[in-house]
Structures are given as structure tokens and as C-alpha cells.
Design a protein around this motif. Sequence first.
Motif, PDB file in Angstrom:
ATOM      1  N   ASN A 174     -14.333 -39.098 -30.947  1.00 49.19           N
ATOM      2  CA  ASN A 174     -14.312 -39.749 -32.168  1.00 49.19           C
ATOM      3  C   ASN A 174     -14.609 -38.636 -33.393  1.00 49.19           C
ATOM      4  N   ASN A 175     -15.455 -38.809 -34.193  1.00 44.07           N
ATOM      5  CA  ASN A 175     -15.837 -37.798 -35.120  1.00 44.07           C
ATOM      6  C   ASN A 175     -16.767 -36.921 -34.802  1.00 44.07           C
ATOM      7  N   ILE A 176     -17.320 -36.867 -33.417  1.00 47.30           N
ATOM      8  CA  ILE A 176     -18.793 -36.133 -33.051  1.00 47.30           C
ATOM      9  C   ILE A 176     -18.154 -34.797 -32.342  1.00 47.30           C
ATOM     10  N   ILE A 177     -18.967 -33.930 -33.198  1.00 48.19           N
ATOM     11  CA  ILE A 177     -18.419 -32.575 -32.368  1.00 48.19           C
ATOM     12  C   ILE A 177     -19.905 -32.057 -31.972  1.00 48.19           C
ATOM     13  N   SER A 178     -20.003 -31.598 -30.822  1.00 46.52           N
ATOM     14  CA  SER A 178     -21.189 -31.067 -30.216  1.00 46.52           C
ATOM     15  C   SER A 178     -20.850 -29.734 -29.468  1.00 46.52           C
ATOM     16  N   LEU A 179     -21.936 -28.703 -29.502  1.00 48.49           N
ATOM     17  CA  LEU A 179     -21.558 -27.691 -28.836  1.00 48.49           C
ATOM     18  C   LEU A 179     -22.964 -27.081 -28.314  1.00 48.49           C
ATOM     19  N   GLY A 180     -22.717 -26.467 -27.104  1.00 44.62           N
ATOM     20  CA  GLY A 180     -24.065 -25.770 -26.540  1.00 44.62           C
ATOM     21  C   GLY A 180     -24.037 -24.292 -26.914  1.00 44.62           C
ATOM     22  N   GLY A 181     -24.905 -23.504 -25.957  1.00 45.26           N
ATOM     23  CA  GLY A 181     -25.059 -22.153 -26.220  1.00 45.26           C
ATOM     24  C   GLY A 181     -26.547 -21.723 -26.599  1.00 45.26           C
ATOM     25  N   GLY A 182     -26.793 -21.151 -27.608  1.00 43.60           N
ATOM     26  CA  GLY A 182     -28.058 -20.628 -27.943  1.00 43.60           C
ATOM     27  C   GLY A 182     -28.551 -21.639 -28.451  1.00 43.60           C
ATOM     28  N   ASN A 183     -27.937 -22.525 -29.394  1.00 44.70           N
ATOM     29  CA  ASN A 183     -28.382 -23.865 -29.985  1.00 44.70           C
ATOM     30  C   ASN A 183     -27.508 -24.942 -29.569  1.00 44.70           C
ATOM     31  N   ASP A 199     -32.900 -25.812 -31.588  1.00 40.23           N
ATOM     32  CA  ASP A 199     -32.878 -24.103 -31.339  1.00 40.23           C
ATOM     33  C   ASP A 199     -34.036 -23.976 -30.415  1.00 40.23           C
ATOM     34  N   SER A 200     -33.947 -23.110 -29.567  1.00 40.04           N
ATOM     35  CA  SER A 200     -34.840 -22.505 -28.792  1.00 40.04           C
ATOM     36  C   SER A 200     -34.472 -21.166 -28.469  1.00 40.04           C
ATOM     37  N   GLU A 201     -35.667 -20.352 -28.329  1.00 40.73           N
ATOM     38  CA  GLU A 201     -35.662 -18.913 -28.384  1.00 40.73           C
ATOM     39  C   GLU A 201     -35.120 -18.524 -26.865  1.00 40.73           C
ATOM     40  N   ASP A 202     -35.448 -19.292 -25.857  1.00 41.29           N
ATOM     41  CA  ASP A 202     -35.098 -18.847 -24.553  1.00 41.29           C
ATOM     42  C   ASP A 202     -34.676 -19.817 -23.747  1.00 41.29           C
ATOM     43  N   VAL A 203     -33.628 -20.742 -24.222  1.00 39.01           N
ATOM     44  CA  VAL A 203     -32.894 -21.645 -23.492  1.00 39.01           C
ATOM     45  C   VAL A 203     -31.266 -21.561 -24.047  1.00 39.01           C
ATOM     46  N   VAL A 204     -30.396 -21.746 -23.046  1.00 44.54           N
ATOM     47  CA  VAL A 204     -28.907 -22.065 -23.337  1.00 44.54           C
ATOM     48  C   VAL A 204     -28.659 -23.327 -22.924  1.00 44.54           C
ATOM     49  N   TYR A 205     -27.980 -24.098 -23.966  1.00 46.97           N
ATOM     50  CA  TYR A 205     -27.515 -25.333 -23.717  1.00 46.97           C
ATOM     51  C   TYR A 205     -26.368 -25.265 -23.143  1.00 46.97           C
ATOM     52  N   SER A 206     -25.971 -26.265 -22.123  1.00 51.03           N
ATOM     53  CA  SER A 206     -24.741 -26.500 -21.616  1.00 51.03           C
ATOM     54  C   SER A 206     -23.793 -27.195 -22.424  1.00 51.03           C
ATOM     55  N   LYS A 207     -22.529 -27.201 -21.984  1.00 51.37           N
ATOM     56  CA  LYS A 207     -21.561 -28.055 -22.756  1.00 51.37           C
ATOM     57  C   LYS A 207     -22.111 -29.415 -22.744  1.00 51.37           C
ATOM     58  N   PRO A 208     -21.949 -30.291 -23.841  1.00 53.42           N
ATOM     59  CA  PRO A 208     -22.588 -31.564 -23.861  1.00 53.42           C
ATOM     60  C   PRO A 208     -21.680 -32.578 -23.216  1.00 53.42           C
ATOM     61  N   ALA A 209     -22.320 -33.559 -22.926  1.00 57.15           N
ATOM     62  CA  ALA A 209     -21.309 -34.857 -22.568  1.00 57.15           C
ATOM     63  C   ALA A 209     -21.722 -35.930 -23.585  1.00 57.15           C
ATOM     64  N   ILE A 210     -20.748 -36.724 -24.168  1.00 55.15           N
ATOM     65  CA  ILE A 210     -20.742 -37.531 -25.234  1.00 55.15           C
ATOM     66  C   ILE A 210     -20.281 -38.739 -24.867  1.00 55.15           C
ATOM     67  N   THR A 211     -21.246 -39.918 -25.084  1.00 57.22           N
ATOM     68  CA  THR A 211     -20.632 -41.579 -24.924  1.00 57.22           C
ATOM     69  C   THR A 211     -20.775 -42.101 -26.379  1.00 57.22           C
ATOM     70  N   ASP A 212     -20.369 -43.320 -26.368  1.00 58.59           N
ATOM     71  CA  ASP A 212     -20.421 -43.818 -27.753  1.00 58.59           C
ATOM     72  C   ASP A 212     -21.897 -43.868 -28.574  1.00 58.59           C
ATOM     73  N   ASP A 213     -22.765 -44.026 -27.702  1.00 58.79           N
ATOM     74  CA  ASP A 213     -24.390 -43.757 -28.092  1.00 58.79           C
ATOM     75  C   ASP A 213     -25.098 -42.634 -27.969  1.00 58.79           C
ATOM     76  N   ALA A 226     -31.049 -36.784 -23.086  1.00 58.10           N
ATOM     77  CA  ALA A 226     -30.243 -37.712 -23.468  1.00 58.10           C
ATOM     78  C   ALA A 226     -30.821 -37.990 -24.866  1.00 58.10           C
ATOM     79  N   ILE A 227     -29.821 -37.775 -25.902  1.00 60.52           N
ATOM     80  CA  ILE A 227     -30.132 -37.863 -27.097  1.00 60.52           C
ATOM     81  C   ILE A 227     -29.435 -39.055 -28.032  1.00 60.52           C
ATOM     82  N   ASP A 228     -30.227 -40.031 -28.602  1.00 57.61           N
ATOM     83  CA  ASP A 228     -29.634 -41.077 -29.405  1.00 57.61           C
ATOM     84  C   ASP A 228     -28.597 -40.496 -30.600  1.00 57.61           C
ATOM     85  N   GLN A 229     -27.344 -40.812 -30.626  1.00 57.35           N
ATOM     86  CA  GLN A 229     -26.471 -40.142 -31.714  1.00 57.35           C
ATOM     87  C   GLN A 229     -27.062 -40.571 -33.208  1.00 57.35           C
TER      88      GLN A 229
END
Length: 396
Positions: A174-183, A199-213, A226-229
Motif C-alpha cells: 500500500n503506502n507503507i515503505i519499510s527497509l532494513g540495514g543499519g536502521n 536504530d541499533s549500533e550493532d544490529v543489522v535488520y533484514s528485509k522486512p515483511a509487511i501485512t495489513d497490520d 512483529a511491530i504494529d503498524q
Amino acid sequence: MNRRRFLATTSVALPTALSGCLELGNMKSDEESKTNSGSGWYQSRIDAANTGYLPDYSRSDITVSEEWTYSTGGRPTGGPLVDDDCVYGTNVEGGIYAVDAESGQGLWTKSLDAEIFQTPALSDDNLYVVSQAGKLYAIDSEQGEKTEEFDVGPNRFEERFIRSSTAPGVTIKNNIISLGGGNLQVIDSSDSEILMTRDSEDVVYSKPAITDDLIVVGQSDGMLQAIDQDAREAVWEKQVTDGSLEMPVIQDGRLFISEEPGASLYCLDLATGTEQWHVSFDTVAISPPAVTPDEVVVTLQPGENSGGAGGIRAFEPNTGDELWRNPTCHGYAAAPIVTEDRIYTAQGGKVIVYERNGGKEVSTTIPSPPNKGSLALTEMGIYAQTSVSHVLKLYR
């Protein structure tokens, strides 16, 4: 003649013509989801849930032959994207390119002042690209001009981990853009508002998965969230493992994710994060899974002492029981794509086609130069990027 066709006829960048095309397959378009339409491939792993599943893609001819090549001028990042009659891609050196999907003729190129390690995504008229300088760019897909820029912070993702099937990248629903990496970033593309930054100084985030919620993301320290939108808070967090988690996959209320190194595959309840089953392998690497209602498919790269533990395997989604395996290993573990009756992978520089029922290998093609990264399947053909700065269109 549309705008892209006109640009193609006036471009000076010419592809190298190869063999003629074969009979094309049939893909039924899904009007409710642009990512699954027959004419396009808009983000890595097909859809925002990262399923790698294209149920309406079918064809009778399994032969794959090269149609054209186009030099992109750099080391490819991830897999190609396709929007109707245009193929898009990026390279490590900061290059972005657009190529006519039918002829292989160059339409436009753009160079950023920073390297690109993550796989981009397409939405509406924009190509969203993340640079190592901590910028997310919206690039007009028709002209290649930058239309917007977001400061998304430092990207600690390292070049040695580049592989299209495992690298952090952009996910859009939909209109939600999410991205991983350093943040971990969440952006509303309708008004360009940055909704959330983690943000985390020592964590790399994966490519996210998105549902409607939900937005679900794995971390390099083995944590899964799992984060509530709407609330922008974690519904649940789970320490799945001590290893690095690859991109999550969502299917039928379940969450599937693989660990590398460590080569394990996990299934969790999406609502609660409760583990339902997991399988561990004596291998060097495991791909992110392709998940359908009937099977979970992964490719495996064996280690020196793992014997015949590599190849491709399928598991029952509810129980984790093994359905079948093909132990033949073709190189590194690349994320598979499951269609109506076939499974497609890009492994060890080859394009490999398996029967979906039983995993029998039915076709192996070695492009010249060999491909690197995941494939994009559309009604016009199969697209792949190669290890020596080319894009290949592979007619089926």
C-alpha cells in the motif's frame, strides 16, 4: 508507441543479440496486488510477505535460452525488477539503470555518489533505492530523475554479505515503505512522512515483511520482532537464535524464517511469536524459504563434512515434516521461486527448473556470463543479473 518505447528507439546503448525466443507461458494477472501481476516484478521475493510464491504462473515448455544481454557497468546488487515493459536494476558502484524489457536496449542510467548494497523496490512511478551513505532515494521510473530523498541513517550492512536472496532491502505494501540495514525505517509514501526509526549500533535488520497490520523484521543477533503498524510498537519480540536471521516470510498466519550461519529453518505463530517447529541442517548456508499453503521450500549449500546435505528440500508447513529432497547441489543457497507446477532457482551461475511435485530437476541452463542473484519471472520471460555486470533476459 509509448514513452519508454520511444526512448528505446533513440538510445545509443545497444544489447548483444543472442538466440531467438521460445514459446512463452501463461500468467493470469491479479488486479488486487500489483506485485503479482503478469507484467511486472516489483520487489524482491514477489510480494510484501516475501513468499516467493507465484501460483498463477504456468507454462509447458521448460527449456530456457538467452535472448539478450545488457552491460550495467558494475557489480549487480540483488535481482532485477520489472514494470510492464521495463527492467530496472542497481549495482554496487552506485549505478541505477532501466532497460527495455523486450529488446534489451538501454533507456536511462543514473549514478549515485554512494555504493548500493540493498535490493530496491518499485511502487507507482518510483524506484526506491537505498545507498550506503544512509539515504533512501525515490527515482522517477520514466526518466531516472531523483524525485525525493530521505535520511535513513548509517547502513552497516557489509558488501561481503551481498546476495539478493538474503540482503536487507526495501519492502512496500500500500503506502507503507519499510527497509532494513543499519536502521529499521517505516515511511508513508503518500505524504513522505517518516513514521518510525529504530536504530541499533550493532544490529543489522533484514528485509522486512509487511501485512495489513504488522511489520516483521529479523535481526543479525537472532532477535525477531512483529511491530504494529498503527501503534508503532512491538506486538511481540522473540530471541529465536544466536545466529543471524534472514528475511521473514508470512503465509496463512504463520511466520517462517531461516538462520545463517547455523542453517536452521523456523516456523512461528504470527500472532504470538510462539515457535511451532524448526529444522536444523548440517550445511554452510540456507536460503530464505519460498512458502505456499502446501510446502516450504529451501535450498542448501553443504559444508566440507556434510556429505549430500545440500540441494533443495520441501517441508510440510504445519508440521515441518520433510516432503521430498533433491540432494544435487549447484552452489550457494539461492532463494527459490515456486509457481503453479515448477520451482525456479539461480544457483552456482545456473538457472535451474524443478518439478514442484517431488523436486525432480527438469532443466539446467548455464548463462554466459553466469548469473548472480535471484530471478524475476514475468509473462515475457525470466530475468537475472550476472556476476560480471550484465542483465540477462532468459526466454523460457
